[in-house]
Design a protein around this motif. Structure first.
Motif, PDB file in Angstrom:
ATOM      1  N   CYS A 116      17.854  45.854  75.420  1.00 52.55           N
ATOM      2  CA  CYS A 116      18.755  45.394  76.470  1.00 52.55           C
ATOM      3  C   CYS A 116      17.935  45.108  77.732  1.00 52.55           C
TER       4      CYS A 116
ATOM      5  N   SER B  11      24.062  41.163  79.515  1.00 50.92           N
ATOM      6  CA  SER B  11      25.389  41.780  79.470  1.00 50.92           C
ATOM      7  C   SER B  11      26.277  40.961  78.544  1.00 50.92           C
TER       8      SER B  11
ATOM      9  N   ASP C 102      27.326  46.630  76.023  1.00 55.55           N
ATOM     10  CA  ASP C 102      27.317  45.475  76.921  1.00 55.55           C
ATOM     11  C   ASP C 102      28.666  45.136  77.548  1.00 55.55           C
ATOM     12  N   ARG C 103      29.747  45.741  77.039  1.00 60.62           N
ATOM     13  CA  ARG C 103      31.063  45.477  77.619  1.00 60.62           C
ATOM     14  C   ARG C 103      31.806  46.760  77.959  1.00 60.62           C
TER      15      ARG C 103
END
Length: 114
Positions: free
Chosen positions: A62, A67, A82-83
């Motif tokens: 990451c 994102s 990511d969410r």
């Protein structure tokens, strides 16, 4: 349009861990990436540990700025990381259009359609 898939690791004792992938589940998409980039038990477990994913890419890292809303090309997009959604890892794979299984005993991928 999404082509959904499941990604599963089958351990030597027969237990399974599985995640859902929303995009590009075709053998020349998700199938190719799994075979080329996730070809060891360690790599497959690291992928599964992300939980359900929106899209698979060669890396699960990451990088800064990555994102769900601003993905960086080449990096997997995960719903949990990511969410901010709940982490989802299944013991029983959900049946999808394509279903990929990494067999720990043989260190090989196989897939079934539907």
């Amino acid at each position: 349009m999404a082509t959904r898939s499941s990604i599963t690791i089958k351990n030597v004792d027969g237990t399974r861990r599985s995640i859902y992938c929303h995009w590009n589940g075709y053998p020349d998409g998700v199938g190719r990436i799994l075979k080329e980039s996730y070809n060891t038990t360690k790599k497959v477990n690291a992928l599964i540990n992300l939980g359900d994913i929106s899209s698979l890419a060669p890396s699960i890292e990451c990088p800064e700025g990555h994102s769900f809303d601003s993905p960086i090309k080449g990096y997997t997009v995960a719903y949990h990381r990511d969410r901010g959604e709940g982490l989802v890892i299944r013991d029983i794979p959900s049946k999808q259009e394509y279903n990929y299984v990494f067999n720990v005993a043989t260190q090989k991928w196989s897939y079934r359609r539907g």
